[in-house]
Design an enzyme around this catalytic site. Structure first.
Site, PDB file in Angstrom:
ATOM      1  CE  LYS A 247      -3.258   2.633   2.907  1.00  0.00           C
ATOM      2  NZ  LYS A 247      -4.174   2.621   4.087  1.00  0.00           N
ATOM      3  CE  LYS A 259      -6.868   8.879   7.614  1.00  0.00           C
ATOM      4  NZ  LYS A 259      -7.477   7.761   8.330  1.00  0.00           N
ATOM      5  CG  ASP A 270      -1.967   5.302   4.688  1.00  0.00           C
ATOM      6  OD1 ASP A 270      -1.823   4.288   5.395  1.00  0.00           O
ATOM      7  OD2 ASP A 270      -3.039   5.625   4.162  1.00  0.00           O
ATOM      8  NE  ARG A 333     -10.712  -1.464   3.665  1.00  0.00           N
ATOM      9  CZ  ARG A 333     -11.301  -1.694   4.834  1.00  0.00           C
ATOM     10  NH1 ARG A 333     -12.492  -2.255   4.864  1.00  0.00           N
ATOM     11  NH2 ARG A 333     -10.704  -1.399   5.965  1.00  0.00           N
TER      12      ARG A 333
HETATM   13  N1  BES Z   1      -4.337   4.683   6.675  1.00  0.00           N
HETATM   14  C1  BES Z   1      -5.498   4.399   7.446  1.00  0.00           C
HETATM   15  C2  BES Z   1      -5.218   3.421   8.579  1.00  0.00           C
HETATM   16  C3  BES Z   1      -4.406   3.946   9.724  1.00  0.00           C
HETATM   17  C4  BES Z   1      -5.015   4.632  10.745  1.00  0.00           C
HETATM   18  C5  BES Z   1      -3.054   3.687   9.790  1.00  0.00           C
HETATM   19  C6  BES Z   1      -4.262   5.078  11.818  1.00  0.00           C
HETATM   20  C7  BES Z   1      -2.309   4.137  10.851  1.00  0.00           C
HETATM   21  C8  BES Z   1      -2.917   4.830  11.873  1.00  0.00           C
HETATM   22  C9  BES Z   1      -6.568   3.779   6.556  1.00  0.00           C
HETATM   23  O1  BES Z   1      -6.588   4.186   5.244  1.00  0.00           O
HETATM   24  C10 BES Z   1      -7.877   4.175   7.140  1.00  0.00           C
HETATM   25  O2  BES Z   1      -8.182   5.322   7.139  1.00  0.00           O
HETATM   26  N2  BES Z   1      -8.617   3.187   7.630  1.00  0.00           N
HETATM   27  C11 BES Z   1      -9.882   3.422   8.214  1.00  0.00           C
HETATM   28  C12 BES Z   1     -10.782   2.290   7.770  1.00  0.00           C
HETATM   29  C13 BES Z   1     -12.220   2.537   8.057  1.00  0.00           C
HETATM   30  C14 BES Z   1     -12.750   3.703   7.253  1.00  0.00           C
HETATM   31  C15 BES Z   1     -12.983   1.267   7.746  1.00  0.00           C
HETATM   32  C16 BES Z   1      -9.720   3.444   9.722  1.00  0.00           C
HETATM   33  O3  BES Z   1      -8.891   2.681  10.250  1.00  0.00           O
HETATM   34  O4  BES Z   1     -10.375   4.250  10.376  1.00  0.00           O
HETATM   35 ZN    ZN Z   2      -4.841   4.796   4.472  1.00  0.00          ZN
HETATM   36 MN    MN Z   3      -7.717   5.952   4.932  1.00  0.00          MN
END
Ligand code: BES
Ligand code: ZN
Ligand code: MN
Length: 490
Positions: A247, A259, A270, A333
Site C-alpha cells: 500500500k 479525517k 501510509d 483496500r
Molecule cells: N491509513 C489508514 C489506517 C491507519 C489509521 C493507519 C491510523 C495508521 C494509523 C486507513 O486508510 C484508514 O483510514 N482506515 C480506516 C478504515 C475505516 C474507514 C474502515 C480506519 O482505520 O479508520
Molecule cells: Zn490509508
Molecule cells: Mn484511509
C-alpha cells in the site's frame, strides 16, 4: 556507512574509542560479564554507586584510562538477552564515539551476528531537513570481540539488510509535500539501478485503460496523479516466485470522508507498505537469492476535491469485481485490490501484501505487533520468517461471518460497513481476500496469500527503543527478505 568487523583480541584504542562490556545481576548483586578488559580498574568500580544497573538495554558510560569511555550495558540475568535490541540500545548510547568495540563474551556466531545487526539497524538518523550541526551520529566503525569465525559474506548480508531498512525509513520519513506518486517512482527508478530489477510503471492514463480502477479512483482527487510500479527480480536460478504487494498512499487525508485534524497527522506513513516491498526486493536482488521476487507498489494520494471519488461511487477493480465505495477513507483496500489482482495474474507461489491498513490494527495489537492474516500455510511461513529475524507479528483470523457485512445491494462488494466498529482489521483482510486469484487456469484453488497490517509498527511515535528509532521504523523488511530465503530453499 558503518564499517563492521570482528577481532579475537582487543585492538589498540584511543580517546575516540568506547569499549562496551555487559552487566548482569543475580541475588549477590551486579557482575561485569567476562571481557578482555577485566582489569583491576574495571573490577574496582562501585557499580551501584555509579548508577550502573543490569536492567536490559540500559547503558552507562564511565570514564576509563586510555579510552573515550567504557560503556556498561545491562543484560538482565544474562539468560537469553534480546541481543539485537541490546546492541541497538548500545549504538544510540555511544553515538558520539567514532570507534565502538563490543566485548560481551558472546557464545555463538549467531549471537555475534545479532549484535552486529542490531547495531547496524540502530545507526540511523533522518537529517534531510535539519541543519548539519544537529546531526549526532559520529560512529563509523564497530568491532566485535570474539574468538568465533565470522565470514565476510555474513557481514555483507547484514549491511545489505540494514541499508534496505534505512532506505525504507528515509522514504517513509519524507514529508508528503515532497513525496508523491511520481516522485516515489523517480526514487524507485534511481534505487533499483544496477541490481538486475526490471521496472514497469503505469501512469494515470494506463491505469484507467488497463482496468486498475481502484488506484485510479483513490488517486483522482489529487492534482498529483497515481502510479503503479511493478519491480521484477527474475534470476535464472529461480524455481519459486514470491509476489509482494504494498500500500503506497503518500498522504491519506481520508478523501471526501475526511479525517479529523488529529487523525490526519502521521498519514505520510501510509506508503510504508510500498516502501517496504520495494526495499525488500532490492535486498533480495543484492543478495542474489535464487528466487523470482516481484513487488507491486500501489501509489496514490488520497485527497478531497471536485474530482475526488464520492461515497456511493461504484468502481471496477482490475479482476473485474465492482466495489461500492461507502467510505473514501478505506482507500488502502481499493489500491491493494488492483495490486493483488495484477499479482495473481502472474501466478506466483505466494503473495504477501503489506499495508498500514486499519487503525483497528493498533487497537487490537498496539504499536509493536503487525497483524498477520491469510491461509494457514502462508501464515506459518511469514510467522517463521518473522521469528527468525526477531520481528513481531501476530496471527489473526478471517472469520467468514464478518464477510456479509460487506455485501452491497448494487455492487459485488462494499469497501466498509458503515457504523460497524467490530473487527475492523479482520474485515480489511476479508475484503483483500476477494482479490486473490486462482493458482492456475486448471487449478481454481486460490494462490497462497498472507496480509500484514502494519498500521501499528510502521511508525514509532514514542522514544527510540532497541534498534527502533523514533518515526519510521522499517519494520517487516527483514521478515520479507527472510521469507524469500525460506521460500527459495523449499
Ligand atoms: N491509513 C489508514 C489506517 C491507519 C489509521 C493507519 C491510523 C495508521 C494509523 C486507513 O486508510 C484508514 O483510514 N482506515 C480506516 C478504515 C475505516 C474507514 C474502515 C480506519 O482505520 O479508520
Ligand atoms: Zn490509508
Ligand atoms: Mn484511509
Amino acid at each position: 556507512m558503518l564499517k563492521t568487523s570482528t577481532i579475537s583480541i582487543l585492538p589498540t584504542f584511543s580517546k575516540t574509542t568506547v569499549i562496551v562490556v555487559g552487566v548482569t545481576s543475580d541475588d549477590s548483586g551486579l557482575t561485569i560479564s567476562s571481557s578482555q578488559l577485566s582489569t583491576e580498574q574495571l573490577q574496582s568500580l562501585e557499580l551501584e554507586l555509579l548508577g550502573v544497573s543490569a536492567k536490559p538495554e540500559q547503558v552507562k558510560l564511565l570514564p576509563f584510562e586510555g579510552l573515550g569511555a567504557v560503556a556498561l550495558v545491562g543484560l538482565g540475568s544474562g539468560e537469553n538477552p534480546d541481543l539485537r535490541a541490546v546492541s541497538g540500545s548500545i549504538a544510540r548510547a555511544v553515538r558520539s564515539f567514532e570507534n565502538v568495540v563490543i566485548d560481551l563474551d558472546l557464545k555463538s556466531g549467531e549471537e555475534v551476528l545479532e549484535v552486529i545487526e542490531g547495531f547496524s539497524l540502530s545507526t540511523y538518523q533522518y537529517t534531510e531537513y535539519q541543519a548539519a550541526t544537529k546531526s549526532g551520529i559520529k560512529t563509523t566503525s564497530l568491532c566485535v570481540v570474539t574468538g568465533l569465525a565470522i565470514d565476510q559474506a555474513q557481514l555483507t548480508r547484514i549491511s545489505i539488510l540494514a541499508q534496505s531498512v534505512h532506505d525504507t525509513r528515509d522514504l517513509v520519513n519524507q514529508p508528503p509535500n515532497h513525496l508523491y506518486p511520481a516522485s516515489f517512482v523517480a526514487s524507485v527508478e534511481a534505487g533499483v539501478k544496477g541490481h538486475g530489477i526490471e521496472v514497469t510503471v503505469w501512469d494515470e492514463k494506463s491505469l484507467e485503460s488497463e482496468g486498475f480502477g481502484g488506484i485510479a479512483a483513490v488517486g483522482k482527487g489529487s492534482t498529483r496523479p497515481p502510479r503503479m510500479v511493478k519491480l521484477d527480480y527474475h534470476p535464472k536460478t529461480a524455481k519459486k516466485h514470491l509476489a509482494l504487494v504494498g500500500k503506497g498512499i503518500t498522504f491519506d487525508s481520508g478523501g471526501l470522508s475526511l479525517k479529523p485534524a488529529e487523525s490526519m497527522v502521521g498519514m505520510k506513513y501510509d506508503m510504508t507498505g510500498a516502501a517496504s516491498v520495494y526495499q525488500a526486493v532490492v535486498a533480495i536482488a543484492k543478495l542474489g537469492l535464487p528466487i523470482r521476487a516481484t513487488a507491486w507498489l500501489c501509489l496514490a494520494e488520497n485527497l478531497p476535491s471536485g474530482s475526488a471519488t464520492r461515497p456511493n461511487d461504484i468502481i471496477k477493480i482490475r479482476n473485474g469485481k465492482t466495489v461500492e465505495v461507502l467510505n473514501t477513507d478505506a482507500e488502502g483496500r481499493l489500491v491493494l485490490a488492483d495490486g493483488l489482482s495484477a499479482a495473481s495474474e502472474t501466478h506466483p507461489d505466494l503473495i504477501v501484501d503489506v499495508a498500514t491498513l486499519t487503525g483497528a490494527a493498533t487497537i487490537a495489537l498496539g504499536h509493536r505487533y503487525a497483524g498477520l492474516m491469510g491461509d494457514p500455510e502462508a501464515i506459518a511461513k511469514v510467522d517463521t520468517a518473522a521469528k527468525t529475524v526477531g520481528e513481531l507479528v501476530w496471527p489473526m483470523p478471517l472469520p467468514n461471518e464478518l464477510r456479509t457485512l460487506l455485501d452491497s445491494p448494487i455492487a459485488d462488494i462494499a469497501n466498509v460497513k458503515i457504523g460497524n466498529r467490530a473487527g475492523g482489521m479482520l474485515i480489511g483482510g476479508l475484503f483483500l481476500k476477494e482479490f486473490i486469484g486462482p493458482k492456475s487456469a486448471s487449478d481454481k484453488t486460490p494462490i497462497s496469500w498472507a496480509h500484514l497490517d502494519i498500521a501499528g509498527p510502521a511508525n514509532n511515535d514514542s522514544a527510540a527503543y532497541g534498534h527502533t528509532p523514533k518515526g519510521a521504523t522499517g519494520a517487516i523488511v527483514r521478515t520479507l527478505v527472510q521469507l524469500a530465503e525460506q521460500v527459495s530453499a523449499e
